[in-house]
Each structure stands twice: as C-alpha cells, then as structure tokens.
Design a protein around this motif. Sequence first.
Motif, PDB file in Angstrom:
ATOM      1  N   UNK A 134     -17.039  30.118  77.990  1.00 23.86           N
ATOM      2  CA  UNK A 134     -15.921  30.446  78.876  1.00 23.86           C
ATOM      3  C   UNK A 134     -14.682  29.684  78.430  1.00 23.86           C
ATOM      4  N   UNK A 135     -13.569  30.379  78.310  1.00 27.32           N
ATOM      5  CA  UNK A 135     -12.321  29.757  77.856  1.00 27.32           C
ATOM      6  C   UNK A 135     -11.172  30.174  78.757  1.00 27.32           C
ATOM      7  N   UNK A 136     -10.340  29.201  79.117  1.00 27.97           N
ATOM      8  CA  UNK A 136      -9.174  29.449  79.959  1.00 27.97           C
ATOM      9  C   UNK A 136      -7.946  28.860  79.287  1.00 27.97           C
ATOM     10  N   UNK A 137      -6.938  29.701  79.086  1.00 26.18           N
ATOM     11  CA  UNK A 137      -5.690  29.295  78.433  1.00 26.18           C
ATOM     12  C   UNK A 137      -4.566  29.314  79.460  1.00 26.18           C
ATOM     13  N   UNK A 138      -4.160  28.142  79.986  1.00 26.40           N
ATOM     14  CA  UNK A 138      -3.120  28.109  81.016  1.00 26.40           C
ATOM     15  C   UNK A 138      -1.770  28.622  80.529  1.00 26.40           C
ATOM     16  N   UNK A 167     -11.311  34.239  78.914  1.00 32.64           N
ATOM     17  CA  UNK A 167     -12.308  35.034  78.208  1.00 32.64           C
ATOM     18  C   UNK A 167     -13.682  34.403  78.391  1.00 32.64           C
ATOM     19  N   UNK A 168     -14.712  35.236  78.283  1.00 29.04           N
ATOM     20  CA  UNK A 168     -16.081  34.740  78.208  1.00 29.04           C
ATOM     21  C   UNK A 168     -16.793  35.496  77.097  1.00 29.04           C
ATOM     22  N   UNK A 169     -17.372  34.738  76.195  1.00 31.78           N
ATOM     23  CA  UNK A 169     -18.004  35.307  75.005  1.00 31.78           C
ATOM     24  C   UNK A 169     -17.023  36.205  74.260  1.00 31.78           C
ATOM     25  N   UNK A 170     -15.750  35.802  74.286  1.00 32.12           N
ATOM     26  CA  UNK A 170     -14.723  36.536  73.574  1.00 32.12           C
ATOM     27  C   UNK A 170     -14.182  37.747  74.292  1.00 32.12           C
ATOM     28  N   UNK A 171     -14.733  38.076  75.467  1.00 32.51           N
ATOM     29  CA  UNK A 171     -14.301  39.241  76.232  1.00 32.51           C
ATOM     30  C   UNK A 171     -13.296  38.829  77.305  1.00 32.51           C
ATOM     31  N   UNK A 172     -12.132  39.507  77.360  1.00 31.44           N
ATOM     32  CA  UNK A 172     -11.117  39.122  78.359  1.00 31.44           C
ATOM     33  C   UNK A 172     -11.587  39.378  79.787  1.00 31.44           C
ATOM     34  N   UNK A 173     -11.192  38.488  80.691  1.00 31.59           N
ATOM     35  CA  UNK A 173     -11.517  38.603  82.112  1.00 31.59           C
ATOM     36  C   UNK A 173     -10.205  38.618  82.883  1.00 31.59           C
TER      37      UNK A 173
END
Length: 232
Positions: free
Chosen positions: A140-144, A150-156
């Motif tokens: 899981x990645x969050x870019x402020x 994204x999670x596993x490279x998929x946008x949320x």
Amino acid sequence: MDLLVVDDEPTVRELLCAALRHAGFTVAAAGTGQEALEQARAVSPDLVLLDVMLPDMDGFEVIRSLRERPGSGRTAVRGHIPVVFLTARDTTRDKIEGLVLGGDDYVTKPFDLQELIARVRAVLRRTNGDLGAVLRVADLELDPEGVQTTRAGQPIRLSPTEFRLLHTLMANAGRTIPRALILERVWDYDFGGDTGIVDTYISYLRRKIDNGGPKLIHTVHGVGYVLRGPKT
C-alpha cells in the motif's frame, strides 16, 4: 483562496461574505442549489460553505451533483471540493450524516463568525496542506503531494476524508490509534464522545484497501484501529 457561500437567507449570506472577505478570502455567493452549481462551475472554489436546507434541493444533493458531474474545460470543478455544511439541524445523527455524505465539517446555526472562519482555515489546511513524504506499508502506498493511493500498483480512488484517515493510519503504522484521537486529527471536530463517524469511514476504507489483498486495517476492540502489514 476562492470560497463559495450558499445560503438562502440573504442576511446570513451577506454577513458571511463580508466576514470572509475581511478575513482575506475571495468570495462568491448563491441562494439556491442551482445557483450554487452554476457558481461552482464558474469559479471552481477551493471550499464551499453550504447550507443544508435550500429551497430547490438540499445541500447534500448539491455537493453530490458537483462531485458526480464535475464538468470540463472552463466549467471544470475539482472532483472533491472541501465542504463545510451550515445548518440549524444540530443533532449528533445529523452531524454524522452530513459528514458521511461528503462534508469536511458541520457547523450549526447560530454560529460564531470567528469560530467559523477558524474552521474554514482548518479544513483548507487539511485538504491543501503539505502532509509529508510518500508512505508505504506492505504493498500500500500513499503520496500526499500527488494525492494518490495505490495497492499492489493499482490506483485506489479516495475521498478527501478517506485520504486523510488513511494518511493518519499509515503515518502511525503499527500503533493503535484511539477513535477519539482519529476524530480529532481527521475531522478536527468534537462530537461529544460520539465516534460513530470514525467507524463508518473505517468501513469505507476497508472496502477499498482490504478488498482482494491481505488485511491491513485492524480493529483493537474497545480502543480504536491500527494499520499494519501482514505477518510473515
């Protein structure tokens, strides 16, 4: 910052506009839901002060319409405009409903002008301020800065409130955060101990974040929530 004030009472509308302009904001105004939609598409405001009870449609319908049909080109509106609801309905249930339906704050009438302006500035800080570096927990990645998740490279796709809630959880990954503290950090609002809005938004996040992957958001019963990577 450009603000849009929507209220069907001319006296209240004029008072709000004057106070906000004095505080340094650029202000447009509308007295009906339809006028609000037209003004929002004309000025693309940074925040909307929105009366819930309007003569032609309620405030919830107004903001839902703006977010579902943002327009394009010169009439484009940000997909998630910060909203401070204004209303005489002051029950905890009404406040929670207003926030669940997309509000960033909920101010009841009559209100203190200085407090209202402080709340407007607090919402603008939360929605436009620098939240720090990119956060990562497991996949899981969050870019402020880019306002992307994204999670596993998929946008949320997250609402502004969901984004702030996830940022709070990820910035404190591995730590249990009490519901009351989440309420304070994400909403900057006191519900007199009623933290039901936190549980509601956690359920929204879980449907988006934990759908199809290892569970990252965990409940600590009787306390709050913790976000942590899967055990290996």
